[in-house]
Scaffold this motif. Structure first.
Motif, short mmCIF file in Angstrom:
data_model
loop_
_atom_site.label_atom_id
_atom_site.label_comp_id
_atom_site.label_asym_id
_atom_site.label_seq_id
_atom_site.Cartn_x
_atom_site.Cartn_y
_atom_site.Cartn_z
N PHE A 1 -3.00 -2.84 -9.32
CA PHE A 1 -2.82 -1.73 -8.38
C PHE A 1 -3.05 -0.41 -9.12
CE2 PHE A 1 -0.15 -5.30 -7.05
CZ PHE A 1 -0.57 -5.47 -5.74
N PRO A 2 -4.33 -0.07 -9.36
CA PRO A 2 -4.65 1.09 -10.20
C PRO A 2 -4.12 2.42 -9.67
CG PRO A 2 -6.60 -0.26 -9.78
CD PRO A 2 -5.53 -0.78 -8.90
N SER A 3 -3.90 2.53 -8.37
CA SER A 3 -3.46 3.81 -7.81
C SER A 3 -1.96 4.03 -7.99
CB SER A 3 -3.81 3.90 -6.33
OG SER A 3 -3.12 2.90 -5.58
N VAL A 4 -1.24 2.99 -8.39
CA VAL A 4 0.21 3.10 -8.60
C VAL A 4 0.48 3.74 -9.95
CG1 VAL A 4 2.36 1.81 -8.89
CG2 VAL A 4 0.71 1.12 -7.14
N ILE A 44 12.07 4.58 -1.24
CA ILE A 44 11.70 3.39 -2.00
C ILE A 44 12.41 3.43 -3.36
CG2 ILE A 44 9.83 2.12 -3.13
CD1 ILE A 44 7.96 3.07 -0.94
N ILE A 45 13.06 2.32 -3.73
CA ILE A 45 13.76 2.23 -5.00
C ILE A 45 13.22 1.02 -5.75
CG2 ILE A 45 15.99 2.09 -6.17
CD1 ILE A 45 17.30 2.98 -3.56
N GLY A 101 0.80 -1.22 0.00
CA GLY A 101 0.00 0.00 0.00
C GLY A 101 0.83 1.26 0.00
N LEU A 102 2.14 1.11 0.09
CA LEU A 102 3.01 2.29 0.16
C LEU A 102 3.19 2.98 -1.18
CD1 LEU A 102 5.78 0.74 2.44
CD2 LEU A 102 4.10 2.47 3.12
#
Length: 333
Positions: free
Chosen positions: A146-149, A163-164, A125-126
């Motif tokens: 994951f549509p929000s990504v 985050i990498i 979720g991050l």
């Protein structure tokens, strides 16, 4: 081992994780440590590499390897999800590991993923409303699940601070070197890259990916046009001609084509043309001007501009890097 400041990097052994990447990352960090020691600067930290075996239960991953088992505890700085040669993990299977990763991230640990490891990372979720990359063949599936990504598969690596994410199966080298740069400095990173004979971070995945059009959308008229464009190499991009081939009014075609393929007709045709141009540049010996004409561009300048925007390299740079027919005559930009 003398009293040194240790920074720990953990590698997650989740279901079907690619073992060659796990061991390769371990070796890469070990090489970086040896180089850092060789510099002999007392304030330079060393990397402590650990492996963590994940499972599908609610328990936390178990540490199965520690490169410095008898040293004082170090600071856990990063956790890496390596690539997988199998289908990406489902959200249900990834849930226990995702919860643990989210907790570690909340403690300040950098999270990283390579290729299909992106699906586990997204399950935390991050990544909602944040950019990430994965292998270009997984991009559409990752976006659907994951549509929000914000999936950007053109990039080989996206360093977003905490985050990498890295794209292709072998881009663990890019992610590993990026962490070495962060934790041990650019000098050690560059020497590590030279020792391993790999390029420092800075490549892009679009150098290597091929255009894979969406064909299972269910719109027969658009599919008919796609087949025609593929057969003709999209040399004719005139809207009236495209509408004629699809048997649709021009405005209707524009609306339905973008809905079905996710692209405008212009974008789609440009990608087909550039795909053909890449083949000609890689395996043929024609001049850049001839290649431009072969794929439908009368204006070589316009061809160069479109090619560079889509591929990330100019036609000349692409040929120098990937061409099988290399000669001074054909090195013209």
């Amino acid at each position: 081992m003398r009293d040194l400041r240790l920074i720990e990097i953990g590698i997650i052994l989740y279901s079907n994780a690619q073992q060659s990447a796990v061991l390769g990352l371990t070796d890469l960090f070990d090489v970086a440590n040896r180089i850092a020691v060789g510099h002999g600067q007392g304030d330079t930290p060393l990397l402590r590499i650990s492996h963590w075996l994940a499972n599908t239960e609610t328990t936390a991953p178990e540490r199965t390897f520690d490169s410095c088992p008898h040293a004082s505890p170090g600071t856990l700085a990063a956790l890496i999800l390596p690539p997988s040669l199998s289908a990406p993990m489902t959200e249900q299977a990834a849930a226990p590991l995702a919860r643990w990763l989210r907790e570690r991230h909340g403690e300040g640990v950098i999270l990283g993923s390579v290729c299909a490891g992106a699906f586990v990372l997204a399950a935390t979720g991050l990544m909602a409303h944040r950019r990430m990359t994965t292998h270009w063949t997984h991009a559409e599936s990752l976006q659907q699940r994951f549509p929000s990504v914000r999936v950007d598969a053109d990039k080989l690596i996206i360093d977003d601070g905490d985050i990498i994410t890295a794209g292709g199966l072998m881009s663990w080298t890019d992610l590993g070197l990026r962490l070495v740069d962060r934790l041990l400095g650019p000098t050690v990173m560059l020497e590590t890259a030279r020792m391993l004979l790999v390029d420092p971070p800075g490549r892009e995945q679009r150098y290597y990916s091929v255009f894979s059009p969406r064909l299972t959308h269910g719109d027969a008229a658009v599919l008919k046009l796609q087949h025609w464009l593929q057969a003709t190499g999209a040399r004719d991009m005139a809207l009236a001609r495209l509408a004629e081939q699809a048997g649709l009014e021009q405005r209707t075609l524009l609306r339905r084509f973008q809905k079905a393929t996710g692209m405008t007709t212009t974008e789609y045709c440009q990608r087909l043309r550039v795909g053909r141009a890449r083949e000609l540049l890689q395996f043929g010996g024609a001049t850049i001007e001839r290649v431009a004409w072969e794929v439908g561009y009368g204006d070589t300048g316009a061809f160069r501009k479109v090619f560079t925007r889509l591929v990330g390299l100019s036609p000349g740079e692409y040929r120098r890097r990937f061409g099988s027919h290399v000669s001074a005559e054909h090195h013209t930009r």
